[in-house]
Each structure stands twice: as structure tokens, then as C-alpha cells.
Write an enzyme that holds these catalytic residues in place. Structure first.
Site, short mmCIF file in Angstrom:
data_model
loop_
_atom_site.label_atom_id
_atom_site.label_comp_id
_atom_site.label_asym_id
_atom_site.label_seq_id
_atom_site.Cartn_x
_atom_site.Cartn_y
_atom_site.Cartn_z
N ARG A 96 0.84 -1.21 0.00
CA ARG A 96 0.00 0.00 0.00
C ARG A 96 0.87 1.25 0.00
NH1 ARG A 96 -4.82 1.33 -1.53
NH2 ARG A 96 -5.19 -0.87 -1.04
N ALA A 336 -2.36 -4.32 8.51
CA ALA A 336 -3.34 -5.37 8.20
C ALA A 336 -3.60 -5.40 6.70
CB ALA A 336 -4.61 -5.19 9.02
N HIS A 338 -5.33 -3.78 4.40
CA HIS A 338 -5.20 -2.61 3.52
C HIS A 338 -3.73 -2.24 3.32
CE1 HIS A 338 -6.10 1.57 2.06
NE2 HIS A 338 -6.97 0.86 1.40
N CYS A 339 -2.94 -2.44 4.36
CA CYS A 339 -1.52 -2.08 4.31
C CYS A 339 -0.72 -2.93 3.33
CB CYS A 339 -0.88 -2.21 5.69
SG CYS A 339 -1.61 -1.17 6.96
N ILE A 340 -1.19 -4.14 3.06
CA ILE A 340 -0.40 -5.06 2.23
C ILE A 340 -0.97 -5.25 0.82
CG2 ILE A 340 0.56 -6.24 4.22
CD1 ILE A 340 -1.43 -8.49 3.83
#
Length: 347
Positions: A96, A336, A338-340
Site C-alpha cells: 500500500r 493489516a 489494507h496495508c499489504i
């Protein structure tokens, strides 16, 4: 030089159709101390739950990792025709933030794709090195011959959220932090966002949540779920460190209006109880969900509020499958779903 906005480009909302989702396979032991050997299960979950409705692009470190990924995905009956493995080595797995932010435009009755390549400095220089991560957008642009625009300032994808209709959510604690762009004022940063992402209005929130090492990424606290609707986290325990910051953000949200001056619909989701590894508080939040074409991946924490979050999101995304995944080990890396992930719009 012409800016993307002046050429008609804008960043679409996450719920708009994707060509695919980009992920960077995890390998940095420092990000998941003691857990790196089984953390890949979350990347497998992304591919398994999303691939039926969109392609999955994976940045891969080496041939050994490529073989391992194929074995893991085939064991889950993933259609490998929907999986694209790219030999793009990364320092870490937070796609992200180090991946490109894609933009689109309509020209001559044809939808066109471009990408923005912002500087990435690992959230203010916290975890060097980040040289390989910072090269990812240009590698993707070259591979697919995608026009690329480089603002030459620091910005992470998790620090912003857009409604696809001119509005952008962010936080002052992150974007105005002196460890990002100390030479720029708030007004100047707003202009970059408008010029390169095609937005017209910047909506500034305050603090992020406890345990967040990114200085307050908005994707842990507040998200657009429709052009006129925002979902935001609240903490019900007045003694919790997140209570006051999230209450302040809620009050701010109630004052925000869209580009036409209309207030947004505000939906709240309660936070899970604090998640700790030893004495370390982790940034556990249901708001770090990812919206795929056919499914929404939501981190869960074996908490009574898990079901509240899943039910709320199901009402907001009635045509998508809401998939809750127990994410304690994932947030040990301070991020989590969204971050990846990073979405590539469909043309």
C-alpha cells in the site's frame, strides 16, 4: 510540466472495478519477529479470496520464493492463470505504501491508466533500508508501459483515502509530520494532492490510533465506503488511549462536506479490545479492510465487536462477500489487509 489533474487524471475509489491487486510477498524477519515463517498465510488468503474476480500481482524476491508461492497457492486451489509473479525484490511487504498509486482518465471515449510514483522513506526513516521498495512503482510502469508521474515528495498510500468524487481523507499527524516533507506547508501539500491525484478537497483528521508506527495512517481509523458515506472507528472505553482521539475525529467528520457542500453519512464501527504482544500495543483496527471486486477482507481479533464490524460492512457492501480473517499475527507487523494491498483500476 503538465500535472495529472491538468491532463484529466484522477484517483478512483477503491470500490471501483480493479484489473488486479498488487501485493509484495513477506520476507523481512524484522517486521514479524518470531512469526515470519508462517505469516505468508495472510498473503495466501488475499489471493484465495480475491482471484476469482480479479488478477493478483505479486512482487517476488527470488526463484526460491516464487516456487514456494506457487506451492502454497496451488494447495489452496487458486487458479494460477490469475496469478502474475514479478521478479521485483522489495525490502518489505507493505505494498500500500511502496506501490504505485494508480490514476485514470477518460480521453476520446477511452479509459486510460497512469500511475503516480511518490517517494517512500519507510514512514519517516524508521526502518532502513527502503531503496528496493522505492523502486517498485517505476518497475511496474516499465513492465506494463504505463505513463508515470513523479511528484518527488514523500507520500504513502495508507495515509490517504479517496471517494473518487473529488474528496480525500488524511491526517495532519502523518502528512504534516516533519519526517516526511519538512520543506512543505499544509497548503503546498494540498496542492500536490490535487495536482497528482485529481482531488479537489482535502479533509484533515487529527491523530491516528495507539500502536501505529506510521504517525497516523488514515486507513486505520476512517474510510470512504461510498462517494457520500464514511465509516469511522470509535472506542467505547473512556479509559482507552484511543477514546479521545477517535471522538475528536468523529466530531470533525460531522463538520465535513463534499465538493458540493453536502455533509457525509457517517457510520461508526467500535474498536476491538487492545491487542498486545508482551507490552507492545499493536494497531488493531477493523478499518484496515481491503475492498476487492468480489470480496472485502476484514481483520478480526476474536472479539465481540468482530461481528459488529462484519455486519456493518456487509450492509455497506451488499454485493460483495465479507471475509473476516483472524489477524493477530498480521498486526504484529503493525499493519493489516489494507496495508499489504494496492489496487490497479480496470480500464
Amino acid at each position: 510540466m503538465s500535472t495529472p489533474a491538468s491532463l484529466g487524471y484522477h484517483m478512483p475509489a477503491e470500490w471501483e472495478l480493479h484489473e488486479g491487486t498488487w501485493i509484495s510477498w513477506p520476507h523481512n524477519e524484522n517486521s514479524f519477529p518470531g512469526k515470519i515463517h508462517f505469516i505468508s498465510k495472510f498473503w495466501v488468503a488475499i489471493a484465495k479470496n480475491l482471484h476469482e474476480h480479479e488478477n493478483i500481482h505479486i512482487n517476488v524476491k527470488d526463484k526460491e520464493m516464487e516456487t514456494s508461492i506457487k506451492t502454497l497457492l496451488q494447495a489452496q486451489n487458486v487458479d494460477m492463470n490469475k496469478i502474475f509473479l514479478h521478479p521485483f525484490e522489495t525490502n518489505d511487504c507493505w505494498a500500500r505504501d511502496h506501490g504505485p498509486i494508480f490514476i485514470v482518465r477518460n480521453k476520446d471515449n477511452k479509459r486510460e491508466l497512469a500511475l503516480t510514483d511518490w517517494e517512500f522513506n519507510m514512514w519517516g526513516g524508521k526502518y532502513p533500508p527502503w531503496d528496493l521498495d522505492n523502486q517498485i512503482p517505476q518497475k511496474i510502469a516499465k513492465l506494463y508501459n504505463i505513463p508515470s508521474f513523479s511528484p518527488k515528495i514523500v507520500l504513502e498510500g495508507g495515509s490517504i483515502d479517496v471517494n473518487g468524487a473529488g474528496c480525500l481523507l488524511t491526517t495532519k499527524t502523518c502528512l504534516l509530520n516533519k519526517n516526511r516533507n519538512p520543506h512543505l506547508s499544509q497548503v503546498q501539500i494540498e496542492q500536490y494532492l490535487k495536482d497528482y491525484l485529481g482531488v479537489k478537497k482535502i479533509l484533515w483528521l487529527g491523530d491516528g490510533i495507539a500502536g501505529d508506527d506510521t504517525d497516523g495512517h488514515v486507513d486505520d481509523i476512517t474510510r470512504f465506503v461510498a462517494a457520500d458515506t464514511i465509516v469511522t472507528a470509535i472506542e467505547n472505553d473512556p479509559k482507552d488511549d484511543n477514546f479521545k482521539p477517535l471522538q475528536k475525529n468523529l466530531e470533525l467528520l460531522k463538520t465535513f462536506t463534499d465538493t458540493e457542500g453536502k455533509p457525509f453519512k457517517i457510520i461508526t464501527i467500535p474498536m476491538p479490545k487492545g491487542q498486545y504482544e508482551g507490552d507492545t500495543r499493536m494497531p488493531a483496527s477493523y478499518l484496515n479492510f481491503y475492498i476487492g471486486n468480489g470480496a472485502v477482507l476484514v481483520p478480526t481479533f476474536n472479539d465481540p465487536n468482530d461481528q459488529v464490524a462484519l455486519d456493518t460492512l456487509q450492509k455497506l457492501f451488499p454485493t460483495r462477500k465479507i471475509v473476516g480473517v483472524y489477524a493477530y499475527d498480521l498486526v504484529w507487523g503493525f499493519g493489516a489487509f489494507h496495508c499489504i494491498t494496492q489496487q490497479q483500476p480496470k480500464l
